[in-house]
Design a protein around this motif. Sequence first.
Motif, PDB file in Angstrom:
ATOM      1  N   ARG A  14      18.228 -16.654  56.692  1.00 33.89           N
ATOM      2  CA  ARG A  14      16.969 -16.157  56.132  1.00 33.89           C
ATOM      3  C   ARG A  14      16.171 -15.350  57.151  1.00 33.89           C
ATOM      4  O   ARG A  14      15.320 -14.538  56.765  1.00 33.89           O
ATOM      5  CB  ARG A  14      16.141 -17.298  55.535  1.00 33.89           C
ATOM      6  N   TRP A  17      17.495 -11.938  56.737  1.00 33.27           N
ATOM      7  CA  TRP A  17      16.898 -11.388  55.513  1.00 33.27           C
ATOM      8  C   TRP A  17      15.490 -10.871  55.782  1.00 33.27           C
ATOM      9  O   TRP A  17      15.132  -9.758  55.377  1.00 33.27           O
ATOM     10  CB  TRP A  17      16.917 -12.457  54.426  1.00 33.27           C
ATOM     11  N   ASP A 174       8.752 -17.078  50.144  1.00 26.96           N
ATOM     12  CA  ASP A 174       9.969 -17.069  49.331  1.00 26.96           C
ATOM     13  C   ASP A 174      11.207 -17.037  50.217  1.00 26.96           C
ATOM     14  O   ASP A 174      12.221 -17.681  49.899  1.00 26.96           O
ATOM     15  CB  ASP A 174       9.949 -15.878  48.377  1.00 26.96           C
ATOM     16  N   SER A 178      14.120 -20.125  50.418  1.00 23.11           N
ATOM     17  CA  SER A 178      15.473 -19.809  49.951  1.00 23.11           C
ATOM     18  C   SER A 178      16.492 -20.851  50.385  1.00 23.11           C
ATOM     19  O   SER A 178      17.380 -21.232  49.605  1.00 23.11           O
ATOM     20  CB  SER A 178      15.896 -18.416  50.428  1.00 23.11           C
ATOM     21  N   GLU A 182      18.740 -22.848  47.725  1.00 21.80           N
ATOM     22  CA  GLU A 182      20.174 -22.554  47.675  1.00 21.80           C
ATOM     23  C   GLU A 182      20.984 -23.812  47.968  1.00 21.80           C
ATOM     24  O   GLU A 182      22.057 -24.031  47.374  1.00 21.80           O
ATOM     25  CB  GLU A 182      20.509 -21.421  48.645  1.00 21.80           C
ATOM     26  N   LEU A 201      16.079 -17.699  41.948  1.00 18.69           N
ATOM     27  CA  LEU A 201      17.276 -17.462  42.756  1.00 18.69           C
ATOM     28  C   LEU A 201      17.922 -16.128  42.398  1.00 18.69           C
ATOM     29  O   LEU A 201      18.369 -15.389  43.278  1.00 18.69           O
ATOM     30  CB  LEU A 201      18.279 -18.604  42.582  1.00 18.69           C
ATOM     31  N   ILE A 204      15.860 -13.311  44.060  1.00 20.29           N
ATOM     32  CA  ILE A 204      16.028 -13.100  45.495  1.00 20.29           C
ATOM     33  C   ILE A 204      17.415 -12.550  45.804  1.00 20.29           C
ATOM     34  O   ILE A 204      17.578 -11.710  46.694  1.00 20.29           O
ATOM     35  CB  ILE A 204      15.733 -14.372  46.323  1.00 20.29           C
ATOM     36  N   HIS A 205      18.431 -12.996  45.078  1.00 18.50           N
ATOM     37  CA  HIS A 205      19.790 -12.521  45.338  1.00 18.50           C
ATOM     38  C   HIS A 205      19.956 -11.058  44.971  1.00 18.50           C
ATOM     39  O   HIS A 205      20.870 -10.392  45.480  1.00 18.50           O
ATOM     40  CB  HIS A 205      20.800 -13.374  44.568  1.00 18.50           C
ATOM     41  N   TYR A 210      18.152  -8.703  50.876  1.00 16.66           N
ATOM     42  CA  TYR A 210      18.945  -9.940  50.883  1.00 16.66           C
ATOM     43  C   TYR A 210      20.435  -9.593  50.976  1.00 16.66           C
ATOM     44  O   TYR A 210      21.175 -10.215  51.749  1.00 16.66           O
ATOM     45  CB  TYR A 210      18.655 -10.743  49.613  1.00 16.66           C
TER      46      TYR A 210
END
Length: 224
Positions: A14, A17, A174, A178, A182, A201, A204-205, A210
Amino acid sequence: MITVHHLNNSRSQRVLWLLEELGLPYDIVRYERDPKTMLAPPELRKVHPLGKSPVVTTDEGLVLAESGAIIETLIERHGQGRLAPAAGSAEALRYRYWLHYAEGSAMPPLLLKLIFDRIESSKMPFFVKPVARMIAGKAKAGFVAPNLKTHLDFMEGELGQGAWFAGPEFTGADIQMSFPLEAARARGGLDASRPRLMAWLERIHARPAYRRALERGGPYGLLS
């Protein structure tokens, strides 16, 4: 230049990300877990005494550990108004709450489930196995599963207040959330019975940053 000391299948994904969302250049130093213990290699202790990931270092000699502290610091220094609500707003309070909730409240029951799952599946003397499995099963049924349900129900309800955890806009909260979600999807019982979390989910994916972070970070076991 920022360097991310990146452990496979870990919270450091993350951080990659976040850096992609911020558009910051960075280098990656990769570490692999021990395949038997699943622990980080001892080389990480040369970077930070705890020997865990994520750790971020800079050319100026800064060493940052802990996902929440890394996210908060990088956004404060490089966000330029992005990824964090305005100071003093109601959204800023929610933002800070979820930054701390992710590791302080959401992760402990998920870690306990992982530990008890491993106890049930581990090799051990035949005369110990029934007792160990009974203890693990009772702990999961009596404590871990109810706690997971409570937290998942809570998060599902909170997302009813907006598309993102801190409010209507995507933020670093956020990104911080994650990993536990996840993990919950992979092994904690998160499924279609909680549609808001599942939709979150998916959102974000689908973010380009990401996806870029996954390309740079390599295989990410929580998604498999």
